[in-house]
Structure formats: structure tokens, C-alpha cells
Design an enzyme around this catalytic site. Structure first.
Site, PDB file in Angstrom:
ATOM      1  N   LYS A  91     -31.064 100.547 118.525  1.00 45.64           N
ATOM      2  CA  LYS A  91     -31.363 101.978 118.565  1.00 45.64           C
ATOM      3  C   LYS A  91     -32.854 102.248 118.822  1.00 45.64           C
ATOM      4  O   LYS A  91     -33.672 101.342 118.791  1.00 45.64           O
ATOM      5  CB  LYS A  91     -30.906 102.640 117.256  1.00 45.64           C
ATOM      6  CG  LYS A  91     -29.394 102.541 117.050  1.00 45.64           C
ATOM      7  CD  LYS A  91     -28.635 103.241 118.166  1.00 45.64           C
ATOM      8  CE  LYS A  91     -27.159 103.414 117.884  1.00 45.64           C
ATOM      9  NZ  LYS A  91     -26.341 102.227 118.147  1.00 45.64           N
TER      10      LYS A  91
HETATM   11  C1  LIG Z   1     -22.266 107.108 118.897  1.00 46.97           C
HETATM   12  C2  LIG Z   1     -22.386 106.218 117.701  1.00 46.97           C
HETATM   13  N1  LIG Z   1     -22.053 106.689 116.495  1.00 46.97           N
HETATM   14  C3  LIG Z   1     -22.162 105.941 115.392  1.00 46.97           C
HETATM   15  C4  LIG Z   1     -22.610 104.650 115.448  1.00 46.97           C
HETATM   16  C5  LIG Z   1     -22.676 103.839 114.190  1.00 46.97           C
HETATM   17  O1  LIG Z   1     -23.984 103.472 113.886  1.00 46.97           O
HETATM   18  P1  LIG Z   1     -24.286 102.304 112.817  1.00 46.97           P
HETATM   19  O2  LIG Z   1     -24.152 101.002 113.531  1.00 46.97           O
HETATM   20  O3  LIG Z   1     -25.687 102.559 112.355  1.00 46.97           O
HETATM   21  O4  LIG Z   1     -23.295 102.451 111.730  1.00 46.97           O
HETATM   22  C6  LIG Z   1     -22.971 104.104 116.672  1.00 46.97           C
HETATM   23  C7  LIG Z   1     -23.448 102.713 116.741  1.00 46.97           C
HETATM   24  O5  LIG Z   1     -23.673 102.121 117.739  1.00 46.97           O
HETATM   25  C8  LIG Z   1     -22.854 104.900 117.843  1.00 46.97           C
HETATM   26  O6  LIG Z   1     -23.177 104.420 119.046  1.00 46.97           O
END
Ligand SMILES: Cc1ncc(COP(=O)(O)O)c(C=O)c1O
Length: 387
Positions: A189
Site C-alpha cells: 500500500k
Molecule cells: C480494496 C481492498 N479492500 C480491503 C483490503 C484489505 O486490506 P488489508 O490487507 O489491510 O486487510 C484490500 C487489500 O489489498 C483491498 O485491496
């Protein structure tokens, strides 16, 4: 294969820009004797909340946890519906299932791949409780229309800002429009804490509930119990979870927050390079940002239409890999995934645009760690595959 378009080393997709400053900050925390949730986590909450512009912040161990807790704290009941986009990561839909609600997928815009507000409006029923838009690739959703629908129909708006830390819509940051904004600090990210996430809200009691749910439903966190302020007993007020962020992660996050502007500027420059150098190829390039918005430039996603390019998206991925270039797919829609497809009897043709994007979208390497030389290598490889 055109051997001259092969890089000498593999270009990892989504490699984080993280280095000695983060290592120093992590070392300081380790040597301090307090590595769990504590003062650094609180400071990171304050700084990130101030950067985005929301009153209350809860640092957690992932965006998935932030999304889950947002929906949990809305007290959804079985049969309640949450409208969302199918063109997203599994987590967005999974958390709706986890709270016992029903994800109602609606199609996306043909050009941007973002949730279509007209389709959201048509999908609202008596059972709809919330709308969960995703600012895909870092591009803001149509927040004026989405907030209007939510206000008119009395629905909660929870924004998935996993790609959207720098994103703005008409002068306001993504994640400030509804009940909660949920951010990801996963390794790929725009800001990373290795794993991590944050929930932001302006509602004090909602924030307090989320904070409690993130740590076993206890009335006092570990820092409140063991710090130099003296010992406090805790009470379990409701059965919560174990989703807290640690000070080790928060220390890394604060260094990353300081570098955020520079990393963003770097990605913007790389984005311009891709735009210029890919322009003459038959790929469909990302649409330019809408006037009055800021695109966080998280993912440079092109569409590979086999009829135009003479090669399918999946073939392109393996050909790029053979040339030492890593790439990504964001995403194969949730409506095509066996669980959602079978449970809700979804067909690809119900979501024609999300299905097209699922088949054609391809993300090229983009991070503050990527160099212009790397972009040249990617462009040479793409050109070699298409020609
Ligand atoms: C659009 C979206 N929502 C939620 C998430 C979930 O994030 P995390 O990995 O921090 O739980 C991601 C992760 O890649 C994502 O791309």
C-alpha cells in the site's frame, strides 16, 4: 520471446519503499521495552487522523479488521443488505458475510471500474442498511451521488480506502464522507506498517465501541492497565476480537507518514512516464483524474483487450513474467468467485462491466521504489509482447 526485452533481475510487483529510517524507528521501539499497543499507536492514530481530517482514529491490524468492525458496530442483523462493488478484494465482501449480512453487488462504471451510483440507487431495498464503496486504484468514487443516496435512504456509508490514502474528492479526503473510512497499511500500500489498518470516524461513541471491539471487548487496553499511570482492572463489556495494532507497526507507520508526500510525488512522476510511453500501444490506459479530485495513484491498471492487443490479459502476465516483470490483477470480481457466485447464484452477464474489467485489468509495477529505468523495462516488455 524477444530476449532483448528481458530484464536482468526480477522486478517485484508492489515492492515497498521502506528503509533505514523505518529500521531505526523499529529498533527504538524494540529497545524501549514497550513493543505492544501503547503510546506510539496512540500517536500514530492522532497523526493519521489529523492528516486525513477526522476526529477519531482506531489503529488496527488490517483494513479487513477496520471494515469488519465498522459493519459490526452498525449492529447489522441477518438478512440486512450491504451494497458494494464486485470489483474489489475478497475482504470487502467477506466482512459483510462475517457480520451475517448479505452483500448486494452492483455493476461498475465502464471506464473507471468504480461502483456505479445509478446501480446503487436501483439496488436499495427495505433491507439495505449500508453502502460500501471502494476507491479502486486510488481514484475517488462519485461521492456526491453516493452520499445523497445514503442520506435520502437513511443508509450508513462505510468507505473502503485501502487504495485511497491521498485520495480527495472536491477538497475532502476519501474516508471523511460517511460513518467510517477504513485504510490499509499492507506491504504493497501507499503507506505500510507491514500489516496494519486504521478506522477513522467523527462519531465518538462509534469510535469507542470499535476500539473496545478491537481488543476483546475490554474496557481498558494494555497500556491503560500497565503503564506508569498505575494498574487498572478491566471489564469485559462484550465479546470482542484481537485486532489491535502494535507500537512496532505504529513507529514504522509514522516514518512512512512523514515520507508520504515524497512517495506520492514519485508515483505521480512514474504514472506520467507510463502514460507517455504506453500511449501509442493498443492498451486502454487509466482514465485521467476527474477535475476537482486527487487520485492517489495506487495502482496503474491498464485494460488488455485481446481483440485490440492480440494477446489476452493472462497471457500478458506470463509473458511479462518470462521477461522478469511482476504484475498484478486488481481484481477478478467477487461475483466470479465460487463462494459468492454459487451462494447468490450470480452470473457474469449480470455485471457486464465488472466482468470485462475482471478479464482485462492488469496492474503494472508502481511504487516509490520503482525507478524510471524500471518503467522503461516494463514498457519495453509490454511492447515486445504486443508486437
Ligand atoms: C480494496 C481492498 N479492500 C480491503 C483490503 C484489505 O486490506 P488489508 O490487507 O489491510 O486487510 C484490500 C487489500 O489489498 C483491498 O485491496
Amino acid at each position: 520471446m524477444g530476449e532483448n526485452a528481458k530484464r536482468s533481475s526480477f522486478l517485484v510487483f508492489g515492492a515497498p519503499a521502506i528503509g533505514p529510517e523505518e529500521a531505526d524507528a523499529a529498533r527504538d521501539v524494540i529497545m524501549s521495552g514497550w513493543i505492544g499497543t501503547g503510546p506510539k499507536s496512540k500517536l500514530f492514530e492522532d497523526r493519521f487522523g489529523a492528516y486525513i481530517g477526522r476526529e477519531h482514529a482506531v489503529a488496527v491490524n488490517s483494513c479487513t479488521a477496520a471494515l469488519f468492525l465498522s459493519l459490526h458496530a452498525l449492529n447489522l442483523r441477518p438478512g440486512d443488505e450491504v451494497i458494494t462493488t464486485p470489483l474489489t478484494f475478497a475482504a470487502t465482501a467477506n466482512v459483510i458475510e462475517h457480520v451475517g449480512a448479505r452483500p448486494v453487488f452492483v455493476d461498475v462504471d465502464a471506464v473507471t471500474g468504480l461502483i456505479d451510483p445509478g446501480a446503487v440507487r436501483n439496488a436499495v431495498t427495505r433491507r439495505t442498511r449500508a453502502v460500501l464503496p471502494v476507491h479502486l486504484y486510488g481514484r475517488p468514487c462519485a461521492m456526491d451521488e453516493l452520499t445523497a443516496i445514503c442520506e435520502q435512504r437513511g443508509l450508513a456509508l462505510i468507505e473502503d480506502c485501502a487504495h485511497a490514502i491521498e485520495t480527495e474528492w472536491r477538497g475532502r479526503h476519501a474516508g471523511t464522507f460517511g460513518k467510517a473510512g477504513c485504510y490499509s497499511f499492507y506491504v504493497t500500500k501507499n503507506l505500510t506498517t507491514v500489516e496494519g489498518g486504521m478506522l477513522l470516524t467523527d462519531d465518538a461513541s462509534f469510535a469507542a465501541r470499535v476500539k473496545r471491539l478491537a481488543l476483546h471487548g475490554m474496557s481498558a487496553d494494555a497500556w491503560a492497565r500497565y503503564s506508569d499511570k498505575g494498574y487498572n482492572h478491566y471489564q469485559v463489556v462484550e465479546p470482542g476480537y484481537k485486532f489491535n495494532m502494535t507500537d512496532l507497526q505504529a513507529a514504522i507507520g509514522m516514518v512512512q507518514l512523514e515520507k508520504l508526500g515524497a512517495m506520492f510525488a514519485k508515483r505521480q512522476a512514474l504514472w506520467r512516464c507510463y502514460d507517455e510511453r504506453l500511449r501509442d500501444l493498443p492498451l486502454i490506459l487509466p482514465p485521467p483524474p476527474e477535475l476537482g479530485t486527487v487520485h492517489a495513484r495506487h495502482l496503474y491498471a491498464v485494460l488488455v483487450d485481446e481483440a485490440r492487443c492480440g494477446v489476452s490479459r493472462d497471457r500478458m502476465i506470463s509473458e511479462l513474467h518470462a521477461r522478469n516483470i511482476g504484475s498484478g490483477v486488481h481484481f477478478v470480481g467477487q461475483h466470479l468467485q465460487p463462494y459468492y457466485r454459487d451462494k447468490y447464484r450470480l452470473r457474469p452477464e449480470q455485471f457486464p462491466q465488472a466482468t470485462r474489467h475482471s478479464l482485462q485489468t492488469l496492474s503494472l509495477p508502481l511504487s516509490a521504489r520503482v525507478s524510471e529505468r524500471d518503467v522503461d523495462d516494463v514498457v519495453d516488455a509490454v511492447r515486445d509482447v504486443i508486437q
